[in-house]
Design a protein around this motif. Structure first.
Motif, PDB file in Angstrom:
ATOM      1  N   ASP A   1       9.827 -16.723  20.851  1.00 22.14           N
ATOM      2  CA  ASP A   1       8.360 -15.483  21.199  1.00 22.14           C
ATOM      3  C   ASP A   1       7.374 -15.756  21.401  1.00 22.14           C
ATOM      4  O   ASP A   1       6.941 -14.568  22.106  1.00 22.14           O
ATOM      5  CB  ASP A   1       9.358 -14.224  20.829  1.00 22.14           C
ATOM      6  N   GLY A   2       7.311 -16.960  21.270  1.00 19.93           N
ATOM      7  CA  GLY A   2       5.881 -17.331  21.677  1.00 19.93           C
ATOM      8  C   GLY A   2       4.925 -16.883  20.014  1.00 19.93           C
ATOM      9  O   GLY A   2       3.618 -17.809  20.058  1.00 19.93           O
ATOM     10  N   ARG A   3       5.398 -16.276  19.320  1.00 20.81           N
ATOM     11  CA  ARG A   3       4.538 -16.091  17.902  1.00 20.81           C
ATOM     12  C   ARG A   3       4.195 -16.931  16.955  1.00 20.81           C
ATOM     13  O   ARG A   3       5.713 -17.480  16.816  1.00 20.81           O
ATOM     14  CB  ARG A   3       4.631 -14.217  17.793  1.00 20.81           C
ATOM     15  N   TYR A   4       3.676 -16.981  16.252  1.00 19.92           N
ATOM     16  CA  TYR A   4       3.933 -17.428  15.149  1.00 19.92           C
ATOM     17  C   TYR A   4       4.120 -16.695  13.953  1.00 19.92           C
ATOM     18  O   TYR A   4       3.757 -15.841  13.486  1.00 19.92           O
ATOM     19  CB  TYR A   4       2.169 -18.461  15.070  1.00 19.92           C
TER      20      TYR A   4
ATOM     21  N   ASN B   1     -14.014 -16.931  12.492  1.00 19.58           N
ATOM     22  CA  ASN B   1     -14.682 -16.040  11.304  1.00 19.58           C
ATOM     23  C   ASN B   1     -13.649 -15.143  10.384  1.00 19.58           C
ATOM     24  O   ASN B   1     -13.499 -14.603   9.653  1.00 19.58           O
ATOM     25  CB  ASN B   1     -15.631 -15.078  11.386  1.00 19.58           C
ATOM     26  N   LYS B   2     -12.610 -15.266  10.995  1.00 19.36           N
ATOM     27  CA  LYS B   2     -11.145 -14.574  10.870  1.00 19.36           C
ATOM     28  C   LYS B   2     -10.397 -15.274  10.102  1.00 19.36           C
ATOM     29  O   LYS B   2      -9.738 -16.505  10.460  1.00 19.36           O
ATOM     30  CB  LYS B   2     -10.409 -13.854  11.713  1.00 19.36           C
ATOM     31  N   LEU B   3      -8.941 -15.195   9.550  1.00 18.20           N
ATOM     32  CA  LEU B   3      -8.332 -15.755   8.376  1.00 18.20           C
ATOM     33  C   LEU B   3      -6.931 -15.004   8.562  1.00 18.20           C
ATOM     34  O   LEU B   3      -7.014 -14.173   8.396  1.00 18.20           O
ATOM     35  CB  LEU B   3      -8.578 -15.896   6.639  1.00 18.20           C
ATOM     36  N   ALA B   4      -6.321 -16.296   9.167  1.00 22.05           N
ATOM     37  CA  ALA B   4      -4.771 -16.251   9.518  1.00 22.05           C
ATOM     38  C   ALA B   4      -3.969 -15.099   8.166  1.00 22.05           C
ATOM     39  O   ALA B   4      -4.313 -16.211   7.009  1.00 22.05           O
ATOM     40  CB  ALA B   4      -4.079 -16.956   9.840  1.00 22.05           C
ATOM     41  N   ALA B   5      -3.526 -14.406   8.188  1.00 19.50           N
ATOM     42  CA  ALA B   5      -2.407 -14.241   6.490  1.00 19.50           C
ATOM     43  C   ALA B   5      -1.518 -15.304   6.300  1.00 19.50           C
ATOM     44  O   ALA B   5      -0.875 -15.164   6.822  1.00 19.50           O
ATOM     45  CB  ALA B   5      -2.326 -13.062   6.691  1.00 19.50           C
ATOM     46  N   SER B   6      -1.716 -15.656   4.875  1.00 22.65           N
ATOM     47  CA  SER B   6      -0.229 -16.686   4.801  1.00 22.65           C
ATOM     48  C   SER B   6       0.798 -15.408   4.525  1.00 22.65           C
ATOM     49  O   SER B   6       0.389 -14.093   3.941  1.00 22.65           O
ATOM     50  CB  SER B   6      -0.970 -17.076   3.685  1.00 22.65           C
ATOM     51  N   ILE B   7       1.846 -15.393   3.799  1.00 22.23           N
ATOM     52  CA  ILE B   7       2.841 -14.729   3.402  1.00 22.23           C
ATOM     53  C   ILE B   7       2.152 -14.673   2.618  1.00 22.23           C
ATOM     54  O   ILE B   7       2.576 -13.164   1.673  1.00 22.23           O
ATOM     55  CB  ILE B   7       4.616 -15.369   3.306  1.00 22.23           C
ATOM     56  N   ALA B   8       2.036 -15.114   1.636  1.00 20.01           N
ATOM     57  CA  ALA B   8       0.970 -14.790  -0.457  1.00 20.01           C
ATOM     58  C   ALA B   8       0.299 -12.837   0.497  1.00 20.01           C
ATOM     59  O   ALA B   8       0.417 -12.572  -1.211  1.00 20.01           O
ATOM     60  CB  ALA B   8       0.606 -16.087  -0.819  1.00 20.01           C
TER      61      ALA B   8
END
Length: 170
Positions: free
Chosen positions: A62-65, A109-116
């Protein structure tokens, strides 16, 4: 060692400390994705330990990560599945590569949230996850030492993690 052998060795260590596991029935070792996902919802788990392949930032159809535990048939266990459980576990141990990864966003300046991070946000109190690829023997040693310290020696979570990291380093 494959994931099933690693999981069995860690479960044996936990059972040796009089900590019951349900390795034979819940969840299935090396099972198919639907069986593994169903095991999450079979009962309320206080501790959840998953050994499998982890993926971080994989582009989906669907194009999302997406990030999560990779199961058969390309299905994932993500924070969404864990948040859908009857009771969110207190401890989640993801014996998988990359699931603690934090990635810098495009603006820097933004962090992609990990599953953790996502698991902490849904109420999991303690998460163990690697931010990089981990060799199977090191993962097994970490898990065995972590449970020995946490369950047998009754060390606090942070100390158990520290001792397990130290054991792998040595």
């Amino acid at each position: 060692l494959n994931d099933a052998e690693t999981e069995a060795a860690i479960a044996a260590a936990a059972e040796g400390y009089a900590f019951p596991t349900n390795l034979d029935s819940d969840p299935p070792v090396g099972g198919l994705a639907p069986e593994s996902q169903a095991a999450l919802f079979r009962r309320a788990w206080r501790m959840l330990h998953i050994s499998a392949h982890g993926i971080f930032g994989l582009r989906h159809a669907d194009g999302r990560y997406r990030s999560g535990v990779l199961l058969s048939d390309g299905l994932l266990i993500t924070a969404a599945e864990i948040s859908s459980m009857e009771v969110v576990p207190d401890v989640v141990f993801l014996n998988c590569c990359h699931l603690g990864t934090v990635d810098v966003g495009r603006q820097g300046n933004k962090l992609a949230a990990s599953i953790a991070c996502e698991l902490i946000n849904i109420g999991v109190r303690c998460v163990v996850a690697a931010g990089w690829a981990v060799n199977d023997k090191g993962a097994q040693r970490f898990g065995e030492c972590f449970y020995e310290e946490l369950l047998l020696r009754r060390r606090p979570f942070g100390e158990a993690v520290f001792e397990a990291r130290k054991a792998v380093y040595e």
